[in-house]
Motif scaffolding. Sequence first.
Motif, PDB file in Angstrom:
ATOM      1  N   CYS A   1       0.850  -1.177   0.000  1.00  0.00           N
ATOM      2  CA  CYS A   1       0.000   0.000   0.000  1.00  0.00           C
ATOM      3  C   CYS A   1       0.895   1.240   0.000  1.00  0.00           C
ATOM      4  CB  CYS A   1      -0.901  -0.005   1.235  1.00  0.00           C
ATOM      5  SG  CYS A   1       0.046  -0.116   2.761  1.00  0.00           S
TER       6      CYS A   1
ATOM      7  N   CYS B   1      -2.109  -2.279  12.271  1.00  0.00           N
ATOM      8  CA  CYS B   1      -2.105  -3.144  11.096  1.00  0.00           C
ATOM      9  C   CYS B   1      -0.729  -3.811  11.047  1.00  0.00           C
ATOM     10  CB  CYS B   1      -2.324  -2.286   9.863  1.00  0.00           C
ATOM     11  SG  CYS B   1      -1.732  -3.024   8.332  1.00  0.00           S
TER      12      CYS B   1
ATOM     13  N   ARG C   1       1.232  -4.380   8.830  1.00  0.00           N
ATOM     14  CA  ARG C   1       2.211  -3.704   7.972  1.00  0.00           C
ATOM     15  C   ARG C   1       2.870  -2.530   8.694  1.00  0.00           C
ATOM     16  NH1 ARG C   1      -0.980  -3.451   2.250  1.00  0.00           N
ATOM     17  NH2 ARG C   1      -0.176  -5.384   1.385  1.00  0.00           N
TER      18      ARG C   1
ATOM     19  N   ARG D   1      -7.434   6.526   8.442  1.00  0.00           N
ATOM     20  CA  ARG D   1      -6.330   6.195   9.351  1.00  0.00           C
ATOM     21  C   ARG D   1      -5.610   7.509   9.698  1.00  0.00           C
ATOM     22  NH1 ARG D   1      -6.221   0.486  10.195  1.00  0.00           N
ATOM     23  NH2 ARG D   1      -8.091  -0.019   9.030  1.00  0.00           N
TER      24      ARG D   1
ATOM     25  N   TYR E   1      -2.710   8.575   9.480  1.00  0.00           N
ATOM     26  CA  TYR E   1      -1.752   9.122   8.515  1.00  0.00           C
ATOM     27  C   TYR E   1      -2.414   9.681   7.268  1.00  0.00           C
ATOM     28  CZ  TYR E   1      -2.060   4.044   7.935  1.00  0.00           C
ATOM     29  OH  TYR E   1      -2.503   2.748   7.874  1.00  0.00           O
TER      30      TYR E   1
ATOM     31  N   CYS F   1      -5.278  -1.183   0.647  1.00  0.00           N
ATOM     32  CA  CYS F   1      -5.288  -1.278   2.109  1.00  0.00           C
ATOM     33  C   CYS F   1      -6.026  -2.539   2.518  1.00  0.00           C
ATOM     34  CB  CYS F   1      -5.945  -0.069   2.751  1.00  0.00           C
ATOM     35  SG  CYS F   1      -6.032  -0.280   4.540  1.00  0.00           S
TER      36      CYS F   1
END
Lengths: 403, 500
Positions: free
Chosen positions: A79, A123, A125, A225, A227, A319
């Motif tokens: 992502c 998450c 990631r 999210r 960010y 995502c």
Amino acid sequence: MPFISLFKRRTAEGGELKKDRSHIRVGIPKFLNVWSTHRFWIGFLKALGIPAKNIVFSSDTSEEQFREYGKGRIGMDSCYPVKVLAGHIGELLTTKKLDIILAPMVYSLPSFLRGHVVDTLSCTRVPMSVENIKAGFLKECNEFEKHGVKFVNPFVSFAEPHLLPKQLYESLKDALDVSYEEVERAVKKGLEELKRFDSEMRKKTREILEWCAQNNHPCILILARPYHMDPGIGHEIDVEFQSLGYPVVWGQYLPTDKDLMDWLFGAEIEAGIIKSPFDISDVWTSSYSSNTNEIIWGAKFAARFPWITAVVRLSSYECGMDQPTYTPVQKIVEYSGTLYFKFGDLDETRPSGSIRIRVETIDYYVKKYSPHIIERKLKRLEERKVPEGFGVIPPPRNASTST
Amino acid sequence: MEVIQQYRAYRPRPLKGEERGKVKIVYGGLTWKHERLIQGALENAGYKAEPLPEIKRADLDIGKELIDTGACCPTTFTAGNLARFLKEKSEREGREGVKEGYVFVTIGACGPCRFGQYHESYERVLENLDFKDFRMFLLDLLQMEQNEGGLEITMPLTFGLVYSMFLGDLMTDMEYAIRPYEVIPGETDKVLKESIELIYDRLKNRPSRGKKWGSLLWHVTTPYFVKVLKEVRELWDKVEVDRLRVKPRVKITGEFWLQTHEGDGNYNIKRWLEQEGAEVIPPPIAVWMDYLIYLSLWKMEESREFVEKFWLKKAVIKLLLNLYHFTYNRLRKALNNIPNTLPPQEELRSLAKPYFHHFLAGGEGYMLIGKALYAHLNKHAHMICELSPYGCMPNTMSIGAMQAVLGKYPDLLYAPIEIKGDAEVHALSRCQMILTEAKKRAQREFEEALERTGLSVEDIRNYEDERPELRKATYKVPHYGYAGTSANYVMHVAKLMGRV
Ligand code: SF4
Ligand code: SF4
């Protein structure tokens, strides 16, 4: 460190710094969950004696940043928010003259939803991305060593704050020459800073919501999210709405005050549907991920709060965490009669023209339907005590009660 | 739209105690061997059970149509598979029959990646097929309790499931170690089928020793399963193999579902590798449980100062781990240790340490790097084939971290294969390129072993004539530091002949 627990109690309060660190420059890539924990890192480093001017964040995400400093560093598809970390680290390494790059692997987060959710994990990631991108700077030669920079990537589980001192001490003891007690004090400071920042933001959001109530003005909630607040990741879609005159609030910083919670969720708690205002099990049964849980809760909030008449969902291309939530979030919002719009698949390309057109369309719908939505949602709350500051204005006469 | 309506998540109707034995439990996601054995364990506990149909390429398209876009390929495949099952069954038995006659049970926990949210996608399937009143239950790995007595997780059932996993793994190891060398084509598959049926029967008819302590004691100490495997071994004894076929050994790693799977879901890659002339080392499911137990042990060690009765709890977990390995090895031994040992988690962790933190859970965690290095450094495989699902969150991350590993170990043959469902040719041809190199290595090793021992293929053949047991599938060839089976075999024969 078997004996740490013995003397840590003695030295936990007060105490001097072991050494002068005022000259050390620490860089932090502005990526992923640093967006929701940056206040902790600032407070933490300051408490270790690093002056604020020496705590350097990378710039906001941009295509140029990635092209210049990140290209060729990543060996897989991912992502966009993960991919760009390479650019952030590369930028810090190349342009900021640092002693240390601190890229925390944030495994779990502090969350106001603790209690009725299973966990508050990031998450996968999010923490893993650091090891992944680091590899890109090690594969041919150790780029960090070449630039005379120490790369530290502590594993941090904010959901278990009692482990933070140990986790941070282990990873920073050599790079910063710190003692365990110093780290322990600094963690405390960092957490206080984070908490203070968080409650200030919630207070601000409450003020906005109160203003909307007092002026009977529709408001837009962004569910995304943390960010996505980065202009390169969220493409400043929130700003577009603001420029059209809408107050915009973010799901992460919605107010959680008791009076407001009683007003919105009280009836369902009394009916035994949920155990507390922060219980999301009625709509989401696998509550492991902190950001996901908060998005779901934000949707529930929006479904009940009268002046949030539209929810705008932002989601990045590929995502994996958002994918299973698309339908539930949309349903939570729409079942209540609130408008729902989604900007999915956000990536590096920023088609500002098409974003503008969509925002204008959304504006049309929000203008047209908001009065009805507000009135209908207020009706549902009729019997309950209105919290202070939300002096409810009677809805306009001509609003109908059905769509 | 009604004003006061609020959305609520799917909740299945309860499965009542009296429905047990009438309603069929449907489950899936593993190999046909594991699934057949699980069926035996469930039937032993008084349930009717049926695995989902074999995954087909079409499931991916069905899944894509029914669930939200952007799902990883295991989610899409399994959601599509469930949908196909519901459709096909209702054609035959009518919708009502399916709604009342079957319940779907799936693992629903493990948290960090999408795995913990699979059921959200399954719900979309039920919703879009208008099957909202079909019952689907989540089994949380840590809270195996289900409502209203219809699904009861008892000691015998839990042990039955653990043994199904162990036995399924061991038979899979046998299968892949033997098939590439079988003299009569098809014999391995035939014997495998017979073995699985035999074990299924014994799992199903295992004696009852109550629901608690008696059952625990029996399952931990019983020679019952060892005896079953001894019978199985007799079946395999009859399979003749030719270990002089030079084949590269390919270790499969990757995301849990994808690496375990045997079918269209991963382009049938294990069979394909065999057809291309390789010997495959399949990943046992038991490694996964081992990993989870170790993770919980290390987590506890990290917070030892805050854990009450730390030493006691640690001792209990250690005991559990010892029992786990003891049982696995005991069963392996019954098959003359042909199946592989479980890789040592502590070592995998320390091998992966410079590249991947062991608490980064999700996907294979540190194991992806740990297993690859372990196999490479200990010369267990010529090549690592790493299967990563399209759209996977954790696996893509560890693959990225492999870059640094490959920088340090440039001679590690590593084939990361992304499985997308519709890019088969591309993926397989990538794999083939690396396989070609692995073949050369296997050949070089073999020739080196011949040279070292001064033997020729003919010498070995002649010796085999004198010692026909060498050609039995169940004959164990020790490891002499070569990755390849044939090279180790040459060394072994030389040793028997007194040449080395
Ligand atoms: S939550 Fe989504 S966008 Fe964020 S790191 Fe995970 S997969 Fe990427
Ligand atoms: S590990 Fe990857 S493929 Fe497996 S469920 Fe999670 S995201 Fe999907």
